[in-house]
Write a protein that holds these residues in place. Structure first.
Motif, PDB file in Angstrom:
ATOM      1  N   THR B  52       0.822  -1.205   0.000  1.00  0.00           N
ATOM      2  CA  THR B  52       0.000   0.000   0.000  1.00  0.00           C
ATOM      3  C   THR B  52       0.858   1.257   0.000  1.00  0.00           C
ATOM      4  OG1 THR B  52      -1.732  -1.136   1.205  1.00  0.00           O
ATOM      5  CG2 THR B  52      -1.765   1.226   1.272  1.00  0.00           C
ATOM      6  N   LEU B  53       1.928   1.216   0.800  1.00  0.00           N
ATOM      7  CA  LEU B  53       2.799   2.390   0.869  1.00  0.00           C
ATOM      8  C   LEU B  53       3.470   2.660  -0.472  1.00  0.00           C
ATOM      9  CD1 LEU B  53       4.574   1.899   4.291  1.00  0.00           C
ATOM     10  CD2 LEU B  53       2.818   3.534   3.714  1.00  0.00           C
ATOM     11  N   GLY B  54       3.744   1.587  -1.226  1.00  0.00           N
ATOM     12  CA  GLY B  54       4.479   1.768  -2.468  1.00  0.00           C
ATOM     13  C   GLY B  54       3.630   2.230  -3.631  1.00  0.00           C
ATOM     14  N   LYS B  55       2.305   2.135  -3.497  1.00  0.00           N
ATOM     15  CA  LYS B  55       1.423   2.452  -4.630  1.00  0.00           C
ATOM     16  C   LYS B  55       1.334   3.959  -4.860  1.00  0.00           C
ATOM     17  CE  LYS B  55      -2.175   2.218  -7.441  1.00  0.00           C
ATOM     18  NZ  LYS B  55      -1.992   1.919  -8.860  1.00  0.00           N
ATOM     19  N   ILE B  56       1.405   4.349  -6.126  1.00  0.00           N
ATOM     20  CA  ILE B  56       1.144   5.736  -6.489  1.00  0.00           C
ATOM     21  C   ILE B  56      -0.089   5.750  -7.380  1.00  0.00           C
ATOM     22  CG2 ILE B  56       1.990   7.736  -7.744  1.00  0.00           C
ATOM     23  CD1 ILE B  56       4.783   6.953  -6.994  1.00  0.00           C
ATOM     24  N   THR B  57      -1.034   6.634  -7.110  1.00  0.00           N
ATOM     25  CA  THR B  57      -2.253   6.695  -7.918  1.00  0.00           C
ATOM     26  C   THR B  57      -1.882   6.919  -9.377  1.00  0.00           C
ATOM     27  OG1 THR B  57      -3.316   7.687  -6.014  1.00  0.00           O
ATOM     28  CG2 THR B  57      -4.493   7.798  -8.104  1.00  0.00           C
ATOM     29  N   GLY B  59      -0.178   5.117 -11.142  1.00  0.00           N
ATOM     30  CA  GLY B  59       1.134   4.574 -11.451  1.00  0.00           C
ATOM     31  C   GLY B  59       1.010   3.248 -12.180  1.00  0.00           C
ATOM     32  N   THR B  60       2.140   2.786 -12.721  1.00  0.00           N
ATOM     33  CA  THR B  60       2.140   1.490 -13.385  1.00  0.00           C
ATOM     34  C   THR B  60       3.167   0.606 -12.695  1.00  0.00           C
ATOM     35  OG1 THR B  60       3.835   2.197 -14.913  1.00  0.00           O
ATOM     36  CG2 THR B  60       1.565   2.496 -15.619  1.00  0.00           C
ATOM     37  N   TYR B  71       5.850   5.374 -12.260  1.00  0.00           N
ATOM     38  CA  TYR B  71       5.983   4.006 -11.769  1.00  0.00           C
ATOM     39  C   TYR B  71       5.709   3.987 -10.283  1.00  0.00           C
ATOM     40  CZ  TYR B  71       8.509   3.389 -16.110  1.00  0.00           C
ATOM     41  OH  TYR B  71       8.856   3.355 -17.413  1.00  0.00           O
ATOM     42  N   SER B  72       5.103   2.894  -9.826  1.00  0.00           N
ATOM     43  CA  SER B  72       4.985   2.722  -8.383  1.00  0.00           C
ATOM     44  C   SER B  72       6.356   2.388  -7.813  1.00  0.00           C
ATOM     45  CB  SER B  72       3.986   1.620  -8.056  1.00  0.00           C
ATOM     46  OG  SER B  72       2.691   2.068  -8.339  1.00  0.00           O
ATOM     47  N   ASN B  73       6.472   2.567  -6.494  1.00  0.00           N
ATOM     48  CA  ASN B  73       7.765   2.423  -5.843  1.00  0.00           C
ATOM     49  C   ASN B  73       8.199   0.953  -5.821  1.00  0.00           C
ATOM     50  OD1 ASN B  73       9.941   2.563  -4.170  1.00  0.00           O
ATOM     51  ND2 ASN B  73       8.953   3.871  -2.662  1.00  0.00           N
TER      52      ASN B  73
ATOM     53  N   MET C  40      -2.382  -3.095  -6.933  1.00  0.00           N
ATOM     54  CA  MET C  40      -1.446  -2.100  -6.396  1.00  0.00           C
ATOM     55  C   MET C  40      -0.128  -2.080  -7.163  1.00  0.00           C
ATOM     56  SD  MET C  40      -2.410  -1.081  -3.051  1.00  0.00           S
ATOM     57  CE  MET C  40      -3.737  -1.553  -1.985  1.00  0.00           C
ATOM     58  N   ASP C  41      -0.094  -2.635  -8.379  1.00  0.00           N
ATOM     59  CA  ASP C  41       1.083  -2.579  -9.257  1.00  0.00           C
ATOM     60  C   ASP C  41       2.234  -3.467  -8.830  1.00  0.00           C
ATOM     61  OD1 ASP C  41      -0.248  -0.751 -10.699  1.00  0.00           O
ATOM     62  OD2 ASP C  41       0.781   0.988  -9.878  1.00  0.00           O
ATOM     63  N   PHE C 103      -3.259   7.720   0.921  1.00  0.00           N
ATOM     64  CA  PHE C 103      -2.943   6.589   0.052  1.00  0.00           C
ATOM     65  C   PHE C 103      -2.732   7.040  -1.384  1.00  0.00           C
ATOM     66  CE2 PHE C 103      -4.970   3.546  -2.923  1.00  0.00           C
ATOM     67  CZ  PHE C 103      -3.976   2.610  -2.911  1.00  0.00           C
ATOM     68  N   GLY C 104      -1.624   6.599  -1.994  1.00  0.00           N
ATOM     69  CA  GLY C 104      -1.435   6.826  -3.421  1.00  0.00           C
ATOM     70  C   GLY C 104      -0.834   8.157  -3.798  1.00  0.00           C
ATOM     71  N   HIS C 111       8.492   7.744  -1.242  1.00  0.00           N
ATOM     72  CA  HIS C 111       8.928   7.671  -2.638  1.00  0.00           C
ATOM     73  C   HIS C 111      10.164   8.515  -2.932  1.00  0.00           C
ATOM     74  CE1 HIS C 111       5.297   5.554  -3.229  1.00  0.00           C
ATOM     75  NE2 HIS C 111       4.540   6.584  -3.001  1.00  0.00           N
ATOM     76  N   LEU C 119      14.581   4.134 -10.083  1.00  0.00           N
ATOM     77  CA  LEU C 119      13.746   4.230 -11.283  1.00  0.00           C
ATOM     78  C   LEU C 119      14.456   4.982 -12.401  1.00  0.00           C
ATOM     79  CD1 LEU C 119      10.293   4.862  -9.643  1.00  0.00           C
ATOM     80  CD2 LEU C 119      10.984   2.886 -10.970  1.00  0.00           C
TER      81      LEU C 119
END
Lengths: 144, 124, 179
Positions: B52-57, B59-60, B71-73, C40-41, C103-104, C111, C119
């Motif tokens: 959850t912490l790594g997700k970016i809205t 993001g791919t 990109y997500s983390n 969640m990717d 969140f997000g 990050h 990245l």
């Protein structure tokens, strides 16, 4: 379950594909999701499937317990060995740039290094999962 | 409590709920196998927290492609990937312990094991 | 949505006393969480969770159940104290989330430490597109080596527990066998 023709044939057909898929997941792990951990687990799952359908003895004839236990240890040796090899080549421990065939493109070494250590991870995870499965299944059979 | 807070923190709260379910199974149930399952639920909830912490809205997945993409983390993914495999390895050790306890005491219920232990001590 | 399903599955795990059903439900729980990881990717993680949680661990649990019996007896003592402890911990944790970033959000502090570097630079430094793999095997190669060793050590532990016991028990006469 010995009498179930569909299950037996199904398992026989599926198993080679699962094993091939595991190798694909390993070697294509640089470009798509996947890598040593997943490939090892999938490979172990293929043999667990065969053991569930055909019985433990049949699978242990193909893949004896001493072999998978050696695998579990060998994977760690491969991983650590890559580190030692890069050190012998004059770089840091696990400095994959040392593995490049052409020193002008040092980053190519990263590619080989990653594949090799992931191979170590694959071998360990596969060996561990199958040997743990053997031990559990062997116990169940003894208890019955 | 406003809606914005609910939306932005819903994930965290469900993760905490699952964590507490696992915790409750762990401390209130006497069966050792059930306890291991409770530990697994707890563990998976921690995995979810990290992801959850790594997700970016919008993001791919962090697999590099051409062009400008969010990109997500990838870092939490790496940590959790290895944690899952270590988790199954430790779970198998826990189950092996449960099997040995079953063989030694004839049961995997904590209460009965305690009773047997008390009986052994009282009997000499 | 998936999270709500997960919560429901968690409650089921808590209530059901037939351990066989619980193990199956735990497999469902794993698959659901794998779906969540995909959303969640975290495709690599979802892959692993699906293979490990729904595959291998279910088989291992079934093996353990076959040896230990699949019925759980009713808990002997009142559940009030554990419930109280759990509620207290839960409230403390929820209170803690009030300080968490939403969140997000792309500018959450998590990050902006090393993730940016991974990245942006990993394609030049490592040369492979899957950042998760390059971080796993190269930037954090020591970590992964430690993990591999831990997995190996766990297997050695299982072997000590399950192989050693069998020989010791069979030695004194061979009649006791295994329980």
């Amino acid at each position: 379950m010995r009498e179930e023709v569909i299950v037996r044939v199904g398992a026989k057909v599926l198993a080679p594909f699962i094993i091939t898929f595991a190798l694909y997941v390993h070697f294509h792990g640089d470009y798509s999701p996947g890598g040593g951990f997943q490939a090892g687990v999938i490979l172990a799952a293929a043999f667990a499937l065969l053991a569930l359908v055909y019985g433990l003895d049949e699978v242990q004839r193909v893949l004896p317990p001493w072999f998978v236990q050696t695998c579990a240890a060998m994977g760690v040796v491969i991983y650590a060995g890559v580190g030692v090899a890069t050190m012998l080549l004059g770089h840091n421990y696990l400095g994959y740039n040392a593995l490049a065939p052409d020193p002008t493109h040092a980053e190519h070494g990263q590619h080989y290094g990653i594949l090799l250590v992931e191979l170590g991870v694959l071998v360990t995870v596969f060996g561990v999962m199958v040997s743990v499965f053997y031990l559990f299944a062997g116990r169940v059979r003894k208890a019955q | 409590m406003n809606i914005g807070l609910l939306v932005s923190h819903y994930n965290y709260w469900v993760v905490i709920f699952l964590m507490m379910v696992g915790f409750y199974i762990l401390i209130s149930r006497g069966n050792l196998i059930k306890k291991v399952i409770g530990l697994n639920v707890f563990q998976t909830s921690v995995f979810m927290l990290y992801i959850t912490l790594g997700k970016i809205t919008a993001g791919t997945p962090p697999i590099l492609t051409e062009g400008e993409v969010v990109y997500s983390n990838p870092l939490p993914h790496v940590l959790i990937l290895t944690a899952i495999v270590v988790g199954i390895a430790t779970t198998s050790v826990a189950l092996a312990l449960a099997i040995r306890i079953k063989e030694a005491y004839g049961t995997v219920e904590e209460d009965e094991i305690n009773r047997i232990e008390a009986g052994i001590e009282a009997g000499g | 949505m998936l999270l709500t399903l997960l919560a429901a599955t968690g409650l089921g795990l808590l209530r059901i006393r037939n351990l066989f059903a619980v193990v199956m439900l735990a497999g469902v729980y794993s698959l659901l969480s794998a779906g969540l990881f995909t959303v969640m990717d975290a495709v690599d993680v979802a892959f692993t969770e699906a293979a490990v949680g729904a595959g291998i661990s279910t088989v291992l649990f079934l093996g353990a159940l076959a040896l230990c019996g699949h019925h759980e007896s009713r808990p002997g003592h009142t559940p009030l104290l554990p419930l109280f402890v759990v509620c207290l911990t839960g409230i403390a944790l929820v209170y803690g989330t009030m300080d968490m970033p939403p969140f997000g959000g792309a500018d959450n502090p998590v990050h902006h430490h090393v993730a940016d570097h991974y990245l942006e630079e990993s394609y030049h430094e490592i040369g492979i597109p899957n950042v998760v793999t390059s971080v796993l095997a190269s930037y954090r190669g020591y970590d992964t080596m430690g993990e591999t060793t831990v997995v190996f050590a766990a297997a050695v532990g299982v072997m000590i527990l399950l192989i050693g016991a069998r020989t010791r028990r069979e030695r004194p006469g061979g009649e006791e066998g295994d329980g």
